[in-house]
Design a protein around this motif. Sequence first.
Motif, PDB file in Angstrom:
ATOM      1  N   PHE A  15       0.845  -1.201   0.000  1.00 42.03           N
ATOM      2  CA  PHE A  15       0.000   0.000   0.000  1.00 42.03           C
ATOM      3  C   PHE A  15       0.876   1.246   0.000  1.00 42.03           C
ATOM      4  CE2 PHE A  15      -2.412  -3.370   1.969  1.00 42.03           C
ATOM      5  CZ  PHE A  15      -3.640  -3.262   1.333  1.00 42.03           C
ATOM      6  N   ASP A  16       0.554   2.186  -0.873  1.00 39.09           N
ATOM      7  CA  ASP A  16       1.243   3.476  -0.847  1.00 39.09           C
ATOM      8  C   ASP A  16       0.457   4.362   0.121  1.00 39.09           C
ATOM      9  OD1 ASP A  16       2.763   2.218  -2.700  1.00 39.09           O
ATOM     10  OD2 ASP A  16       2.312   3.556  -4.366  1.00 39.09           O
ATOM     11  N   TYR A  17       1.092   4.643   1.248  1.00 42.56           N
ATOM     12  CA  TYR A  17       0.451   5.309   2.398  1.00 42.56           C
ATOM     13  C   TYR A  17       0.620   6.812   2.216  1.00 42.56           C
ATOM     14  CZ  TYR A  17      -0.107   5.863   7.579  1.00 42.56           C
ATOM     15  OH  TYR A  17      -0.489   6.184   8.857  1.00 42.56           O
ATOM     16  N   GLU A  18      -0.457   7.483   1.760  1.00 40.46           N
ATOM     17  CA  GLU A  18      -0.294   8.890   1.371  1.00 40.46           C
ATOM     18  C   GLU A  18      -1.634   9.618   1.285  1.00 40.46           C
ATOM     19  OE1 GLU A  18       1.524   8.034  -2.443  1.00 40.46           O
ATOM     20  OE2 GLU A  18      -0.417   7.858  -3.426  1.00 40.46           O
TER      21      GLU A  18
ATOM     22  N   PRO B  79      -8.626   3.876   6.923  1.00 44.30           N
ATOM     23  CA  PRO B  79      -8.507   2.689   6.065  1.00 44.30           C
ATOM     24  C   PRO B  79      -7.358   1.765   6.493  1.00 44.30           C
ATOM     25  CG  PRO B  79      -7.893   4.696   4.855  1.00 44.30           C
ATOM     26  CD  PRO B  79      -8.487   5.129   6.147  1.00 44.30           C
ATOM     27  N   THR B  80      -6.266   2.358   6.996  1.00 42.69           N
ATOM     28  CA  THR B  80      -5.139   1.504   7.412  1.00 42.69           C
ATOM     29  C   THR B  80      -5.528   0.678   8.632  1.00 42.69           C
ATOM     30  OG1 THR B  80      -3.576   3.079   6.472  1.00 42.69           O
ATOM     31  CG2 THR B  80      -2.696   1.517   8.069  1.00 42.69           C
ATOM     32  N   GLN B  81      -6.337   1.257   9.528  1.00 45.49           N
ATOM     33  CA  GLN B  81      -6.799   0.479  10.682  1.00 45.49           C
ATOM     34  C   GLN B  81      -7.601  -0.740  10.200  1.00 45.49           C
ATOM     35  OE1 GLN B  81      -5.924   0.546  13.931  1.00 45.49           O
ATOM     36  NE2 GLN B  81      -7.116  -1.359  13.930  1.00 45.49           N
TER      37      GLN B  81
ATOM     38  N   LEU C 292      -0.299  -3.597  -5.745  1.00 42.91           N
ATOM     39  CA  LEU C 292      -0.093  -2.207  -5.321  1.00 42.91           C
ATOM     40  C   LEU C 292      -1.454  -1.533  -5.115  1.00 42.91           C
ATOM     41  CD1 LEU C 292       2.181   0.422  -7.150  1.00 42.91           C
ATOM     42  CD2 LEU C 292      -0.002   1.022  -6.169  1.00 42.91           C
ATOM     43  N   SER C 293      -1.690  -1.029  -3.906  1.00 44.45           N
ATOM     44  CA  SER C 293      -2.938  -0.324  -3.619  1.00 44.45           C
ATOM     45  C   SER C 293      -2.648   0.885  -2.750  1.00 44.45           C
ATOM     46  CB  SER C 293      -3.912  -1.251  -2.899  1.00 44.45           C
ATOM     47  OG  SER C 293      -4.103  -2.405  -3.663  1.00 44.45           O
ATOM     48  N   HIS C 294      -3.707   1.564  -2.357  1.00 47.91           N
ATOM     49  CA  HIS C 294      -3.576   2.753  -1.510  1.00 47.91           C
ATOM     50  C   HIS C 294      -4.648   2.683  -0.421  1.00 47.91           C
ATOM     51  CE1 HIS C 294      -2.281   3.872  -5.595  1.00 47.91           C
ATOM     52  NE2 HIS C 294      -1.423   4.699  -5.020  1.00 47.91           N
ATOM     53  N   PRO C 295      -4.307   2.907   0.838  1.00 43.65           N
ATOM     54  CA  PRO C 295      -5.367   2.980   1.874  1.00 43.65           C
ATOM     55  C   PRO C 295      -6.450   3.981   1.459  1.00 43.65           C
ATOM     56  CG  PRO C 295      -3.219   2.919   2.923  1.00 43.65           C
ATOM     57  CD  PRO C 295      -2.968   3.015   1.442  1.00 43.65           C
TER      58      PRO C 295
END
Length: 326
Positions: free
Chosen positions: A7-10, A27-29, A292-295
């Motif tokens: 995940f790209d955390y941004e 979303p990360t939680q 590859l995803s994003h929160p």
Amino acid sequence: MQIHISFDYELFFGNASGSVEKCMLEPTQQLIDIACKHNVPFIFFVDAGYLFQLKKYIHIETCKQDYDKITLQLNRLASLGHEIALHIHPHWEDCRFENNQWIIDTTRYKLADFTEKEVGEIVSKYHHAIKEITGKPCKSYRAGGWCIQPFESIRKALIENAIFVDSTVYYKGFHDSKAHFYDFTKAPDLCEWNFENDPCIENKTGMFKEIPVTADQIPPLFYWKLYLKMRLNPLVYKPVGDGNWLVDKKRIYKHFHTSTNHFACCDGFFASRLQFVLKDAEKQKKSKMMVLSHPKSMAPYSFNTLNKFIMSAKSKGHTFNTITNE
Ligand SMILES: [Zn+2]
């Protein structure tokens, strides 16, 4: 097969960055909950330029609170065995915090827009911004917006930071817009390779290792379905992040009438593709799959689909791992 879920955390980089709560923390939680339930680790490519800028504005109460919350979450991720990796969006150099919001300037969006000396400084100080929080150096890198070319100045900076693994390239990937440039059309169709001066060219004695994001060729029908699903059922399919993407409109329209080279992803409705990508990788007897995803782009649908995907892949004997622990 080894499956890497990254995940790209941004935040967002369009005209609204969105909030830390909706784009990163909440979303990360939910991802932490999924990972704990299945006892699998994920990889978080942390946008270190954002941390660097937050620290710069720490005298502003909102920024201090955001910095503290992110610090808490990153340390929790690390303590649970998730990998914290380096992700660089150098346009943070030109962003300001004004009237309680980020003013995003993407004029210099990629490291190639900076001098070699600046690239060296940016990579080191951004990497330091993560180390300051987790107390540990990163081992893997992913270029912001996939813009890793030309590699020469990035190469020196990564060596300087003892980072020798990259996970940016995806097979047949290409994008040339005002902000972006990358051309992976010469990259090999492999699960990993060594390289030296160009991440797209295999060099068996090269000191760097590329673990590419698994490619996925997406037919136009998928985008029509995505469009309809978002309109008819936004509560299920709409991403939780509350900002706006930096979009290339020309490219979006193209998706509706021709097959496009994308990558394995569980953002929003893209999660529906995971099972096809996995089947294809199994058929080709691949040793690895990198998602590859994003929160910020996860939707209720994608959390649910990721959950099912992990269960099904585990039941087939595939394993989930970080890059570092491999
Ligand atoms: Zn990014």
